[in-house]
Design a protein around this motif. Structure first.
Motif, PDB file in Angstrom:
ATOM      1  N   CYS A 112      40.382  33.640  45.939  1.00 56.45           N
ATOM      2  CA  CYS A 112      39.703  34.132  44.741  1.00 56.45           C
ATOM      3  C   CYS A 112      38.216  34.248  45.070  1.00 56.45           C
ATOM      4  O   CYS A 112      37.535  33.246  45.290  1.00 56.45           O
ATOM      5  CB  CYS A 112      39.928  33.178  43.571  1.00 56.45           C
ATOM      6  N   HIS A 113      37.722  35.481  45.146  1.00 53.49           N
ATOM      7  CA  HIS A 113      36.337  35.748  45.520  1.00 53.49           C
ATOM      8  C   HIS A 113      35.566  36.199  44.281  1.00 53.49           C
ATOM      9  O   HIS A 113      35.858  37.253  43.717  1.00 53.49           O
ATOM     10  CB  HIS A 113      36.271  36.837  46.583  1.00 53.49           C
ATOM     11  N   LEU A 114      34.596  35.402  43.868  1.00 55.85           N
ATOM     12  CA  LEU A 114      33.873  35.673  42.632  1.00 55.85           C
ATOM     13  C   LEU A 114      32.635  36.542  42.867  1.00 55.85           C
ATOM     14  O   LEU A 114      32.004  36.481  43.918  1.00 55.85           O
ATOM     15  CB  LEU A 114      33.481  34.364  41.956  1.00 55.85           C
ATOM     16  N   TYR A 115      32.284  37.317  41.854  1.00 53.24           N
ATOM     17  CA  TYR A 115      31.202  38.311  41.922  1.00 53.24           C
ATOM     18  C   TYR A 115      29.917  37.806  41.272  1.00 53.24           C
ATOM     19  O   TYR A 115      28.987  38.577  41.052  1.00 53.24           O
ATOM     20  CB  TYR A 115      31.694  39.587  41.227  1.00 53.24           C
ATOM     21  N   ILE A 116      29.854  36.531  40.965  1.00 53.86           N
ATOM     22  CA  ILE A 116      28.723  35.971  40.235  1.00 53.86           C
ATOM     23  C   ILE A 116      27.425  36.142  41.029  1.00 53.86           C
ATOM     24  O   ILE A 116      27.320  35.688  42.163  1.00 53.86           O
ATOM     25  CB  ILE A 116      28.966  34.490  39.909  1.00 53.86           C
ATOM     26  N   GLY A 117      26.449  36.798  40.417  1.00 57.34           N
ATOM     27  CA  GLY A 117      25.165  37.072  41.042  1.00 57.34           C
ATOM     28  C   GLY A 117      25.001  38.529  41.433  1.00 57.34           C
ATOM     29  O   GLY A 117      23.878  39.030  41.541  1.00 57.34           O
ATOM     30  N   GLN A 118      26.101  39.243  41.632  1.00 61.31           N
ATOM     31  CA  GLN A 118      26.046  40.619  42.113  1.00 61.31           C
ATOM     32  C   GLN A 118      26.305  41.654  41.017  1.00 61.31           C
ATOM     33  O   GLN A 118      26.459  42.849  41.293  1.00 61.31           O
ATOM     34  CB  GLN A 118      27.061  40.803  43.243  1.00 61.31           C
ATOM     35  N   GLU A 119      26.297  41.231  39.769  1.00 61.15           N
ATOM     36  CA  GLU A 119      26.738  42.091  38.666  1.00 61.15           C
ATOM     37  C   GLU A 119      25.940  43.387  38.514  1.00 61.15           C
ATOM     38  O   GLU A 119      26.475  44.414  38.092  1.00 61.15           O
ATOM     39  CB  GLU A 119      26.675  41.313  37.344  1.00 61.15           C
ATOM     40  N   ASP A 166      36.456  41.901  43.886  1.00 56.35           N
ATOM     41  CA  ASP A 166      36.701  43.131  43.139  1.00 56.35           C
ATOM     42  C   ASP A 166      36.820  43.019  41.620  1.00 56.35           C
ATOM     43  O   ASP A 166      36.875  44.042  40.938  1.00 56.35           O
ATOM     44  CB  ASP A 166      37.982  43.788  43.663  1.00 56.35           C
ATOM     45  N   HIS A 167      36.856  41.824  41.069  1.00 59.28           N
ATOM     46  CA  HIS A 167      37.073  41.700  39.613  1.00 59.28           C
ATOM     47  C   HIS A 167      35.987  42.414  38.816  1.00 59.28           C
ATOM     48  O   HIS A 167      36.259  43.038  37.792  1.00 59.28           O
ATOM     49  CB  HIS A 167      37.123  40.225  39.185  1.00 59.28           C
ATOM     50  N   GLY A 168      34.737  42.297  39.280  1.00 56.05           N
ATOM     51  CA  GLY A 168      33.628  42.934  38.570  1.00 56.05           C
ATOM     52  C   GLY A 168      33.762  44.443  38.550  1.00 56.05           C
ATOM     53  O   GLY A 168      33.449  45.084  37.546  1.00 56.05           O
ATOM     54  N   SER A 205      40.296  43.208  30.273  1.00 56.57           N
ATOM     55  CA  SER A 205      40.173  41.828  30.738  1.00 56.57           C
ATOM     56  C   SER A 205      41.526  41.125  30.783  1.00 56.57           C
ATOM     57  O   SER A 205      41.799  40.353  31.709  1.00 56.57           O
ATOM     58  CB  SER A 205      39.222  41.049  29.820  1.00 56.57           C
ATOM     59  N   ARG A 206      42.363  41.388  29.796  1.00 54.78           N
ATOM     60  CA  ARG A 206      43.688  40.756  29.757  1.00 54.78           C
ATOM     61  C   ARG A 206      44.505  41.114  30.994  1.00 54.78           C
ATOM     62  O   ARG A 206      45.116  40.260  31.632  1.00 54.78           O
ATOM     63  CB  ARG A 206      44.450  41.194  28.504  1.00 54.78           C
ATOM     64  N   GLY A 207      44.521  42.393  31.325  1.00 55.72           N
ATOM     65  CA  GLY A 207      45.315  42.846  32.453  1.00 55.72           C
ATOM     66  C   GLY A 207      44.815  42.312  33.780  1.00 55.72           C
ATOM     67  O   GLY A 207      45.607  41.969  34.658  1.00 55.72           O
ATOM     68  N   VAL A 208      43.486  42.244  33.920  1.00 56.60           N
ATOM     69  CA  VAL A 208      42.911  41.725  35.164  1.00 56.60           C
ATOM     70  C   VAL A 208      43.202  40.234  35.300  1.00 56.60           C
ATOM     71  O   VAL A 208      43.664  39.768  36.347  1.00 56.60           O
ATOM     72  CB  VAL A 208      41.395  41.990  35.221  1.00 56.60           C
ATOM     73  N   MET A 209      42.981  39.475  34.230  1.00 53.96           N
ATOM     74  CA  MET A 209      43.199  38.033  34.289  1.00 53.96           C
ATOM     75  C   MET A 209      44.679  37.700  34.474  1.00 53.96           C
ATOM     76  O   MET A 209      45.038  36.768  35.216  1.00 53.96           O
ATOM     77  CB  MET A 209      42.661  37.347  33.036  1.00 53.96           C
ATOM     78  N   ALA A 210      45.543  38.484  33.834  1.00 52.95           N
ATOM     79  CA  ALA A 210      46.981  38.245  33.976  1.00 52.95           C
ATOM     80  C   ALA A 210      47.441  38.509  35.404  1.00 52.95           C
ATOM     81  O   ALA A 210      48.349  37.837  35.901  1.00 52.95           O
ATOM     82  CB  ALA A 210      47.762  39.120  32.997  1.00 52.95           C
ATOM     83  N   GLU A 211      46.821  39.468  36.061  1.00 51.31           N
ATOM     84  CA  GLU A 211      47.169  39.710  37.453  1.00 51.31           C
ATOM     85  C   GLU A 211      46.713  38.550  38.331  1.00 51.31           C
ATOM     86  O   GLU A 211      47.407  38.159  39.274  1.00 51.31           O
ATOM     87  CB  GLU A 211      46.550  41.022  37.952  1.00 51.31           C
ATOM     88  N   LEU A 212      45.555  37.978  38.007  1.00 49.48           N
ATOM     89  CA  LEU A 212      45.069  36.831  38.768  1.00 49.48           C
ATOM     90  C   LEU A 212      46.034  35.650  38.681  1.00 49.48           C
ATOM     91  O   LEU A 212      46.203  34.902  39.646  1.00 49.48           O
ATOM     92  CB  LEU A 212      43.689  36.398  38.262  1.00 49.48           C
ATOM     93  N   THR A 213      46.661  35.490  37.535  1.00 52.81           N
ATOM     94  CA  THR A 213      47.593  34.371  37.359  1.00 52.81           C
ATOM     95  C   THR A 213      49.038  34.756  37.686  1.00 52.81           C
ATOM     96  O   THR A 213      49.951  33.953  37.496  1.00 52.81           O
ATOM     97  CB  THR A 213      47.532  33.833  35.910  1.00 52.81           C
ATOM     98  N   ARG A 233      30.108  38.161  34.357  1.00 51.11           N
ATOM     99  CA  ARG A 233      29.704  36.781  34.636  1.00 51.11           C
ATOM    100  C   ARG A 233      30.634  35.784  33.951  1.00 51.11           C
ATOM    101  O   ARG A 233      31.127  34.833  34.585  1.00 51.11           O
ATOM    102  CB  ARG A 233      28.257  36.579  34.174  1.00 51.11           C
ATOM    103  N   ARG A 234      30.890  35.977  32.665  1.00 52.43           N
ATOM    104  CA  ARG A 234      31.743  35.041  31.920  1.00 52.43           C
ATOM    105  C   ARG A 234      33.197  35.110  32.397  1.00 52.43           C
ATOM    106  O   ARG A 234      33.889  34.087  32.448  1.00 52.43           O
ATOM    107  CB  ARG A 234      31.664  35.333  30.419  1.00 52.43           C
ATOM    108  N   PHE A 235      33.642  36.317  32.743  1.00 51.09           N
ATOM    109  CA  PHE A 235      35.007  36.462  33.254  1.00 51.09           C
ATOM    110  C   PHE A 235      35.168  35.694  34.558  1.00 51.09           C
ATOM    111  O   PHE A 235      36.152  34.965  34.747  1.00 51.09           O
ATOM    112  CB  PHE A 235      35.321  37.940  33.473  1.00 51.09           C
ATOM    113  N   GLU A 236      34.215  35.843  35.451  1.00 49.99           N
ATOM    114  CA  GLU A 236      34.295  35.172  36.745  1.00 49.99           C
ATOM    115  C   GLU A 236      34.175  33.658  36.612  1.00 49.99           C
ATOM    116  O   GLU A 236      34.830  32.904  37.340  1.00 49.99           O
ATOM    117  CB  GLU A 236      33.208  35.714  37.680  1.00 49.99           C
TER     118      GLU A 236
END
Length: 357
Positions: free
Chosen positions: A71-78, A100-102, A111-119, A52-55
């Motif tokens: 950018c498709h967020l997973y908020i609510g489906q955790e 897919d981030h969740g 988290s670092r690797g996932v967020m760095a890929e997003l940017t 949730r916080r990551f998204e």
């Protein structure tokens, strides 16, 4: 003829309301819901909160222009992916679509690797070349988010074929959305999986709106757990907002697949709070509907209440957990905004496999 058209229009207009009622009924607490221990609830709370916080942070970075494209967020489906992971074992594979981030975080990807890929930075899981919808981790057995609707279902079935061939006892957890469930390649995959009794669990994350159309308007059969009946694939509907019911159903389904009985379908009845993507204003549903789901069925809030009321956890402990999670996410965001972009030479990597001598 005109009367028939009018009747069809009336039916189509009535369906969205029926879907809303169905969603409400689907998320009413089961009278004999499985119970979690204190440690299990704490684990589920922490893992869902991280997603949730990551998204939320990803949404902020997108708004600042630091994340491009879709950018498709997973908020609510955790609760869906965390409950599934709680029932799986090390080595089981995960493959999903573009929300897919969740799933990445749930499999243990950093988290670092996932967020760095997003940017689009060097430290990302695809070295900044894949973005939100295309990152993988062989180490964590995560075989990607995929941008083509339904494409991952055939690939997930292929993973299960490899498992059966190798007799390694692993199971492929293949996720798709309610929109992807209408794709032709999905049914081709169902047929092959049933024919060869492949160890795959198809997880249909039914958040009720696909890209923006109610399932009642887009699907003739809205009970997605029945989609495998013509192939002899068993399925069940699950309250995907309750991590306990998800874990319980996942345990049954995974055991079914792992024991050689073939594929299984789980329809997770869930709900996304945000639009289909960050560019979607989600005007196809009312604010009251979203608020009601948040207030009465939020997967994280339900666990938080149980921890306090049933397990006697002090609220200060939960606040400390939230603070630690925010620290992880803030660190990931800091890393992702300061890590260098890929070197231009990266354009030529990961294209061809060098033949060995």
């Amino acid at each position: 003829m005109d009367a028939g058209k009018d009747a069809a229009k009336d039916a189509a207009q009535a369906k969205p309301e029926a879907t809303k009622d169905g969603a409400e009924a689907a998320h009413r607490p089961a009278p004999n819901a499985p119970q979690f221990t204190r440690d299990e609830d704490l684990h589920a709370y922490r893992e869902m909160l991280l997603i949730r916080r990551f998204e939320e942070k990803a949404g902020q970075l997108y708004g600042m222009g630091l994340i491009g494209g879709f950018c498709h967020l997973y908020i609510g489906q955790e609760a869906v992916v965390i409950g599934m992971q709680m029932a799986s074992v090390e080595g089981d594979q995960v493959i999903t679509g573009y929300r897919d981030h969740g799933h990445m975080l749930a499999t243990g990807m950093e988290s670092r690797g996932v967020m760095a890929e997003l940017t689009g930075r060097r430290g990302g899981y695809s070295r900044g070349k894949g973005g939100s919808m295309h990152m993988f981790s062989r180490e964590k057995q995560f075989f990607g988010g995929h941008g083509i609707v339904g494409a991952q279902v055939a690939l997930g079935t292929g993973l299960a074929f490899a498992d059966a061939y190798r007799e390694n006892g692993k199971v492929s957890l293949t996720y798709m959305g309610d929109g992807a469930a209408n794709q032709g390649q999905v049914y081709e995959s169902f047929n092959m999986a049933a024919l060869w009794k492949l160890p795959v669990v198809y997880v249909i994350e039914n958040n009720r709106y696909a890209m923006g159309t109610s399932v009642a308007r887009a699907s003739a059969q809205t009970d997605f757990s029945k989609r495998g009946l013509s192939f002899g694939i068993p399925g069940e509907q699950v309250d995907g907002m309750d991590v306990r019911t998800v874990r319980e159903a996942a345990t049954r389904a995974i055991e079914h697949a792992r024991s050689g009985q073939g594929p299984y379908i789980l329809e997770m009845q869930t709900y996304r709070y945000r639009g289909h993507s960050m560019s979607d204003p989600a005007k196809y549903r009312s604010k009251d509907e979203v608020s009601k789901m948040r207030d009465e069925h939020d997967p994280i809030e339900m666990v938080r209440k149980r921890l306090i009321e049933l397990h006697g956890v002090d609220e200060s402990e939960l606040k400390a957990t939230d603070a630690k999670v925010r620290e992880i996410v803030n660190d990931a965001a800091e890393f992702a905004t300061n890590d260098p972009e890929p070197d231009p030479s990266e354009l030529w990597t990961d294209i061809l496999l060098e033949a060995s001598a």
